[in-house]
Design a protein around this motif. Structure first.
Motif, short mmCIF file in Angstrom:
data_model
loop_
_atom_site.label_atom_id
_atom_site.label_comp_id
_atom_site.label_asym_id
_atom_site.label_seq_id
_atom_site.Cartn_x
_atom_site.Cartn_y
_atom_site.Cartn_z
N PRO A 254 0.89 -0.81 0.01
CA PRO A 254 -0.05 0.08 0.09
C PRO A 254 0.60 0.98 -0.76
N SER A 255 1.93 0.93 0.59
CA SER A 255 2.40 2.74 0.89
C SER A 255 3.47 2.69 -0.16
N ASP A 256 3.57 1.80 -1.36
CA ASP A 256 3.78 2.15 -2.36
C ASP A 256 3.22 3.35 -3.81
N ILE A 257 1.74 2.95 -3.79
CA ILE A 257 0.40 2.83 -4.36
C ILE A 257 -0.48 4.35 -3.82
N LEU A 258 -0.71 4.24 -2.24
CA LEU A 258 -1.70 5.70 -1.15
C LEU A 258 -0.12 6.72 -1.44
N THR A 259 0.32 6.92 -2.50
CA THR A 259 0.86 8.60 -2.72
C THR A 259 0.51 9.64 -2.39
N LYS A 260 0.63 11.10 -2.00
CA LYS A 260 0.17 11.99 -2.65
C LYS A 260 -0.98 12.49 -3.86
N GLY A 291 0.79 8.41 6.52
CA GLY A 291 1.28 9.38 6.68
C GLY A 291 1.68 10.46 5.65
N ILE A 292 0.37 10.62 4.85
CA ILE A 292 0.57 11.34 3.49
C ILE A 292 -0.48 12.43 4.04
N ASP A 293 0.28 14.09 4.25
CA ASP A 293 -0.21 15.28 4.61
C ASP A 293 -1.60 15.52 3.63
N LEU A 294 -2.99 15.23 3.75
CA LEU A 294 -4.09 15.36 3.02
C LEU A 294 -5.09 16.44 4.34
N THR A 295 -5.23 17.21 3.56
CA THR A 295 -6.15 17.99 4.25
C THR A 295 -6.89 18.45 3.36
N LEU A 296 -8.42 19.04 3.93
CA LEU A 296 -9.62 19.70 3.59
C LEU A 296 -9.04 21.41 2.41
#
Length: 579
Positions: A254-260, A291-296
């Motif tokens: 998943p860490s290879d795929i779930l990027t920003k 650990g991806i910095d995703l915000t509103l």
């Protein structure tokens, strides 16, 4: 772009099954009581099929049958499939709300993976919270994982009209209150709403999250829209079983795929399909697990200029069957790529890029997947509004809203919680008309507790009888992805923690200005500060069990409402042997 790892190599499952020690014989010997021959423990990939089947999760009621197809694919590819039941949070069964148990399910899934001999996982999901909870849990452990959804149910029909699950429940309920439909007719229509196994046939939260899994790259291309009863759903399950074995060999995690970039693709996809506001809270939570910095702000930035081109209820007129026949999500992803709105090189579970997966697909029905110039709305992304009433943000779905209400100022009619709303809304003496703004408090992550789907408050009968079908509604709750209306949701901070929503009074004037992303309570800063300083919580707090744990540790909707001790924390995938 395919990721490769050394093969053959010693896999994680061999910590349990490889060798001749007493501990290994203990683990392996007990497995053999099911009739497994010795050579199955030779180091081949052990694939955990994490199944959210439950008789009390109707959307997932067919997943045991589907799991057999996954197993067939795993066997064919040389793996060793083991089916594992995991926590199944049913949207239409759990009280007080399935959302309260999403994090518990994610925690249970995480530990089910970490504590058992799996080298890769197939996440079998369908109902709204099962998709995010399994993705959250799998992301936290970070073993190779792939999603296969159960698929939507067939179209509903009532007296020649398409009936969308959920969407028409709200519509028909309002028609009964308005005197336009009898209770007997409502009961007759009930049989038309859910006429096959599967999830909601609208672009509700289940279909949205299936689309999000595919847009993130965590499911095989085309997975999201295949109807539950279509034979191609079984083929998808079998192909998924084959694929996970190779993913383990390649160590594609998943860490290879779930990027920003993957999350930005999903946000834009949600805008294009007219997806559920619930996707906001779930993608924020999944991003937190890796650990991806995703915000509103990312939601507003990425979705603001994306047109809604999928003509499905609740925003449009068709249902998931037609979406599949038109070409499904791959067509939408191709259109985004052609418009420069897709990170084409994002990696998927297939081992190929997103663009390689979708560049050759065809749109077979341009009334279902519309040309951009004929979009339902040109700015279809989830809108994030802020102001003194929502300092940390609130969300609104413009494709399901009424255009004339997107800029509105009205008098607040306040309900302290959902029970207060239910007690007052049908009273003809309630001082309310269509110009008012309905406000409901104490329905957020801590307040309900769990943040129920009650934000799409039904209108009062005396307003409905005028032919009015929409009003501005504001709360810290969520709403079903099947619902519609000019509804402001996830208001943060929530009322139960002393957010400004807690101190709104009857008669206050509220301004909603969607084009300028503004939500304002028309009182002075001094008056707002005075009210907040005098505020005292008035909701009952749980004293034991998971409800207590949830209330103590759940975070705000603006960051995904995950538990504070789980977010952004990945632990070892190998536990200690106690034998």
């Amino acid at each position: 772009m395919t990721k490769k790892a050394e093969w053959p190599r010693r896999l994680r499952s061999q910590e349990w099954y490889g060798g001749t020690s007493r501990d290994v014989i203990y683990h392996r010997g007990w497995m053999k009581n099911q009739g497994y021959p010795h050579d199955l423990f030779d180091g081949r990939p052990v694939i955990g099929i994490l199944n959210t089947w439950s008789d009390l999760t109707p959307c997932n009621g067919h997943l045991r049958e589907l799991a057999e197809k996954v197993k067939a694919g795993v066997w064919e590819a040389g793996g060793f499939p083991v089916e594992v039941p995991v926590f199944s949070a049913s949207e239409n069964t759990f009280r007080p709300t399935a959302m309260m148990y999403r994090n518990l399910a994610a925690l249970a899934v995480e530990e089910a993976i970490r504590g058992q001999p799996m080298d890769g996982c197939v996440l079998m999901v369908g109902c709204d919270k099962t998709t995010p909870s399994l993705l959250m849990g799998a992301a936290s452990v970070d073993l190779p994982s792939i999603v296969v959804t159960g698929g939507p149910m067939l179209n509903g029909y009532f007296r020649g009209e398409r009936v969308g699950s959920g969407t028409h429940l709200w519509k028909f309920s309002e028609m009964v209150k308005a005197g336009e439909m009898t209770q007997a007719e409502f009961l007759e229509a009930e049989a038309s709403m859910s006429r096959s196994t599967g999830t909601c046939n609208t672009m509700g939260t289940a279909s949205t999250m299936a689309s999000m899994a595919e847009a993130l790259g965590m499911a095989l291309s085309g997975n999201a829209a295949i109807p539950a009863v279509d034979s191609r759903r079984k083929v998808m399950a079998q192909m998924t079983g084959r694929r996970i074995v190779q993913m383990v060999k390649d160590d594609l995690k998943p860490s290879d795929i779930l990027t920003k970039q993957a999350f930005e693709n999903a946000i834009r996809t949600n805008a294009a399909i007219g997806g559920s506001t619930n996707a906001v809270i779930h993608l924020l939570a999944i991003a937190g697990r890796v650990g991806i910095d995703l915000t509103l702000d990312d939601w507003d930035r990425c979705g603001r200029d994306v047109p809604t081109i999928v003509n499905l209820m609740p925003s449009g007129k068709y249902l998931m069957e037609e979406f599949f026949y038109a070409g499904g999500l791959p067509v939408v992803l191709k259109r985004l790529g052609e418009a420069g709105l897709l990170h084409k090189d994002a990696l998927t579970v297939s081992g190929e890029t997103m663009w390689d997966e979708v560049k050759g697909v065809v749109n077979w029905n341009e009334d279902v997947i519309l040309p951009a110039e004929q979009a339902l709305t040109q700015s279809g992304g989830i809108v994030v509004v802020r102001g003194n009433l929502a300092p940390k943000g609130a969300v609104l779905k413009p494709s399901a809203a009424s255009e004339h209400l997107l800029v509105h100022r009205g008098r607040a009619v306040v309900f302290e919680d959902i029970d207060d709303y239910k007690a007052k809304i049908n009273d003809d003496d309630l001082d309310i008309d269509e110009t008012c703004v309905m406000v409901m408090k104490n329905c957020g992550p801590k307040g309900y507790p769990g943040m129920a789907e009650v934000g799409n408050m039904g209108l009062p009968p005396k307003v409905l009888k005028k032919g009015i079908t929409d009003m501005v509604r504001i709360s810290d709750a969520r709403m079903s992805g099947t619902a519609y209306g000019t509804v402001v949701l996830h208001t943060s901070p929530e009322a139960a923690v002393g957010g400004p929503l807690a101190v709104v009074k009857n008669g206050d004037m509220i301004e909603l200005d969607v084009p300028n992303r503004r939500l304002h309570l028309d009182i002075s800063d001094e008056e707002l500060a005075k009210r907040l300083s005098e505020w005292q919580p008035n909701h009952e707090l749980p004293t034991s069990g998971y409800a207590w744990l949830h209330q103590q540790h759940v975070q705000g909707a603006d960051t995904g409402a995950d538990l504070d001790f789980l977010k952004g924390c990945r632990g070892s995938a190998v536990g200690k042997d106690s034998h």
